[in-house]
Design an enzyme around this catalytic site. Structure first.
Site, PDB file in Angstrom:
ATOM      1  N   ASP A  15       1.736  -1.177  -3.994  1.00 25.24           N
ATOM      2  CA  ASP A  15       1.279  -1.566  -2.478  1.00 25.24           C
ATOM      3  C   ASP A  15       0.027  -1.229  -2.259  1.00 25.24           C
ATOM      4  OD1 ASP A  15       1.578  -1.377   0.091  1.00 25.24           O
ATOM      5  OD2 ASP A  15       3.881  -0.528  -0.222  1.00 25.24           O
ATOM      6  N   GLU A  68       3.042  12.146  -0.828  1.00 21.45           N
ATOM      7  CA  GLU A  68       3.207  10.892  -0.305  1.00 21.45           C
ATOM      8  C   GLU A  68       5.300  11.051  -0.043  1.00 21.45           C
ATOM      9  OE1 GLU A  68       5.218   8.549  -0.060  1.00 21.45           O
ATOM     10  OE2 GLU A  68       4.671   6.972  -1.919  1.00 21.45           O
ATOM     11  N   GLU A  90      15.666   9.732   1.868  1.00 25.38           N
ATOM     12  CA  GLU A  90      15.602  10.980   0.930  1.00 25.38           C
ATOM     13  C   GLU A  90      14.783  12.073   1.389  1.00 25.38           C
ATOM     14  OE1 GLU A  90      12.053   9.083  -1.417  1.00 25.38           O
ATOM     15  OE2 GLU A  90      13.253   7.383  -2.476  1.00 25.38           O
ATOM     16  N   HIS A 146       5.934  -1.465   0.254  1.00 24.61           N
ATOM     17  CA  HIS A 146       7.691  -2.391   0.029  1.00 24.61           C
ATOM     18  C   HIS A 146       8.820  -1.051   0.427  1.00 24.61           C
ATOM     19  CE1 HIS A 146       5.743   2.317  -1.257  1.00 24.61           C
ATOM     20  NE2 HIS A 146       7.623   2.697  -2.215  1.00 24.61           N
TER      21      HIS A 146
END
Length: 642
Positions: A285, A396, A405, A563
């Protein structure tokens, strides 16, 4: 629980044969009666008792059909609409039984004089938003009725009454919940041995236990119902001294179950990142890699000589960047055992793993990366690091729609636990944007002409299905028909953990440049149909910390693809938008139609962490605003990103 009670009865009143009064025939008759009674008990236990009346059914499917047709309670529809998981459904059943025991309507709260009146009163759910929080209390994890077989069977039947496969996690949850009563039994004797000499202290202790017990138990024990062996006529368990002594055991059991479930979800989540394919996608990415590379490698005053923590290091790429930028120490935290080993090997292969015997490669700083396996919340005992000693916190952490998440909570924990006062967080800002999309972002144009055949019916069905679930996909900028606006901003250096969940409002206005498949021309008027909204995010490496070279990572439809793509929330029905003048002859409910397009759309969006660990729930409310400021609102939509 029953097993323990039967054992105690057996010990207190053992069967004793009387030498003079009982002969063999009497003994045979009693044994036969006992056997027959046990058989009848087993038959009763195998039946499913209705939630609202005394009817019994041989399957939970037939019971739910009965409840839907007679009592206005559609269990499957409620589970689907509110997206209830196993726990929430388990609580719902116990909540309803507790309310029915008090002759109270489970959805509106009205108390009736008797159960017959309650059955006459029961009605369809008026607003699902009003009921979804009624049974969230963990006290409803405790079975309200002893031997309630429905609690352990409702997951085995779908809307058609057919068997569906129970996932391994659900099976484990069922086992855990069924073991609650067994754990009470095993600990009952120990609980009874606890004696408090100070009467005042004992009274306080009982008051504390009552505060975490079911208030419906307290109400039931104070009612005038006839009690038989601690139960009322419907078999509902009522409050007793034994319940009070077991209150803390119940709380411990609930915590044990919740921790086990979260542990399994975490293992599955971190295990999913053991796939090298995922890491290849992220490393490929360019937007992602350029933003982090610029922020870390082009800000020497920040990284040179700094102690750095990389939360969720994966392959260790950010840690390698930090080492290359001159960090004196890099603590790379990774919860996946496989990826922790991979990151260690990668650091070693590049001469950057913390080791006195290693020497540098290509002039890079040697021996600065230390890979720590574990969740950042649990590494205190596995890493030699003083609290508040980290200069730069790297991560990240972003997921789809930014918050999927739920890794942001771990970053904030690491900030509060390890970062120095005034230390840097990279990235230090995060912003969620929203815009409306048109027909071109749907599959409708494709289905309108398939080899010169009209298949638009299929496209319309797909749009209807899309209104039920969020879609992660790439949206082209030309298919956005409204201006983009900020929905929510986060300052990662100062925000509190509870600010991750939010509710925000936004107003969307039609772009003058809307064109192509998104535009309809009617009677010289331009009308654009808004089919839903698109969410995306940006994270900033601002000049607050990156003084030499700030950077931005954007997942916008107006920038190169990433992504993360974008998150699409589709309206149940499209809303027409235009620049029309006031149309006083039309009724307010006509706003948003091609006859009376809305000039703007008011949104109210809530994004919260789901009860299912690491998922997020999204609530979307939309209202079309006419040229004369009249409004038309649509029902709220609930989405679960999982």
């Amino acid at each position: 629980m029953d097993f323990c009670v039967k054992q105690k009865e057996g010990e207190e009143e053992p069967y004793i044969m009387e030498e003079d009064d009982n002969d063999d025939d009497d003994e045979e008759e009693q044994v036969w009666d006992d056997w027959q009674g046990e058989e009848e008990d087993e038959e009763r236990e195998s039946e499913f008792l209705c939630l609202f009346c005394d009817s019994h059914y041989s399957s939970c499917g037939s019971l739910f059909d009965h409840c839907a047709s007679l009592h206005h309670f559609d269990f499957h529809a409620i589970r689907t609409t509110l997206n209830l998981d196993f726990y929430a459904s388990f609580k719902l059943i116990n909540f309803i039984r507790s309310q029915v025991a008090e002759n109270r309507c489970w959805s509106c709260g009205l108390t009736c004089q008797c159960n017959r009146d309650l059955q006459d009163h029961l009605h369809d759910v008026i607003d699902f938003n009003d009921i979804k929080t009624l049974w969230t209390d963990d006290r409803y994890l405790r079975p309200f009725m002893q031997d309630d077989s429905l609690l352990y069977s409702f997951g085995e039947c779908d809307e058609d009454g057919e068997d569906e496969q129970v996932t391994p996690i659900d099976e484990d949850l069922i086992k855990d919940l069924m073991n609650i009563e067994e754990s009470f039994c095993n600990n009952q004797d120990a609980a009874k041995k606890v004696e408090v000499d100070d009467d005042k202290h004992d009274a306080c202790r009982r008051k504390e236990i009552v505060s975490v017990s079911n208030d419906h138990l307290n109400r039931a024990s104070s009612s005038n119902k006839e009690l038989i062996n601690g139960e009322d006529s419907r078999g509902h368990v009522l409050c007793s001294d034994k319940d009070l002594e077991e209150g803390h055991l119940m709380a411990n059991s609930q915590n044990h179950i919740a921790k086990n479930h979260i542990k399994k979800v975490n293992e599955s989540y971190f295990g999913s990142y053991s796939s090298f394919g995922i890491h290849q996608e992220m490393l490929s990415d360019k937007v992602r890699m350029d933003a982090y590379g610029q922020a870390i490698l082009k800000n020497p005053s920040l990284l040179n000589g700094a102690v750095v923590m990389d939360v969720g290091c994966g392959t260790g790429i950010l840690s390698l960047f930090a080492a290359k930028a001159g960090a004196s120490r890099v603590v790379a935290v990774e919860a996946s055992a496989k990826m922790a080993a991979v990151a260690s090997q990668v650091a070693k292969d590049n001469g950057l793993l913390l080791s006195k015997s290693q020497s540098g490669v290509d002039g890079l700083q040697k021996g600065v990366i230390e890979v720590v396996h574990g969740m950042v919340e649990e590494i205190d005992k596995t890493v030699e690091l003083q609290p508040h000693s980290v200069d730069v916190l790297l991560s990240e952490w972003m997921g789809y729609c930014l918050l999927y998440e739920s890794m942001l909570g771990s970053v904030l924990y690491a900030r509060d636990r390890w970062l120095k006062p005034g230390g840097a967080v990279l990235p230090d800002t995060a912003t969620i944007f929203v815009a409306g999309f048109g027909k071109g972002a749907t599959s409708l144009p494709f289905w309108e002409n398939v080899c010169n055949f009209d298949m638009s019916y299929i496209g319309k069905e797909l749009v209807i299905d899309a209104a039920r679930i969020p879609i992660v996909d790439v949206v082209e900028s030309q298919d956005l028909i409204t201006s983009s606006v900020i929905l929510q901003s986060f300052d990662l250096a100062t925000m509190k953990p509870n600010e991750v969940d939010f509710t925000a409002t936004a107003t969307l206005e039609l772009k003058p440049s809307a064109s192509g498949n998104n535009v309809t021309h009617l009677n010289s008027k331009t009308c654009c149909w808004c089919y839903g909204v698109v969410l995306w995010f940006e994270t900033g490496f601002t000049s607050r910390f990156c003084q030499e070279t700030p950077a931005v990572l954007s997942t916008s439809p107006y920038t190169p693809k990433t992504h993360w793509s974008q998150t699409i929330l589709t309206f149940r029905e499209p809303i027409a938008m235009g620049f029309g003048k006031e149309n006083g002859g039309n009724k307010p409910e006509a706003i948003g139609t091609d006859v009376y397009p809305a000039v703007k759309i008011d949104l109210r969006v809530s994004i919260v962490r789901s009860t299912e660990h690491r998922n997020i729930d999204i609530s979307l409310e939309a209202a079309g605003v006419g040229p004369d400021d009249q409004k038309r609102s649509w029902p709220a939509q609930l989405f679960s990103l999982q």
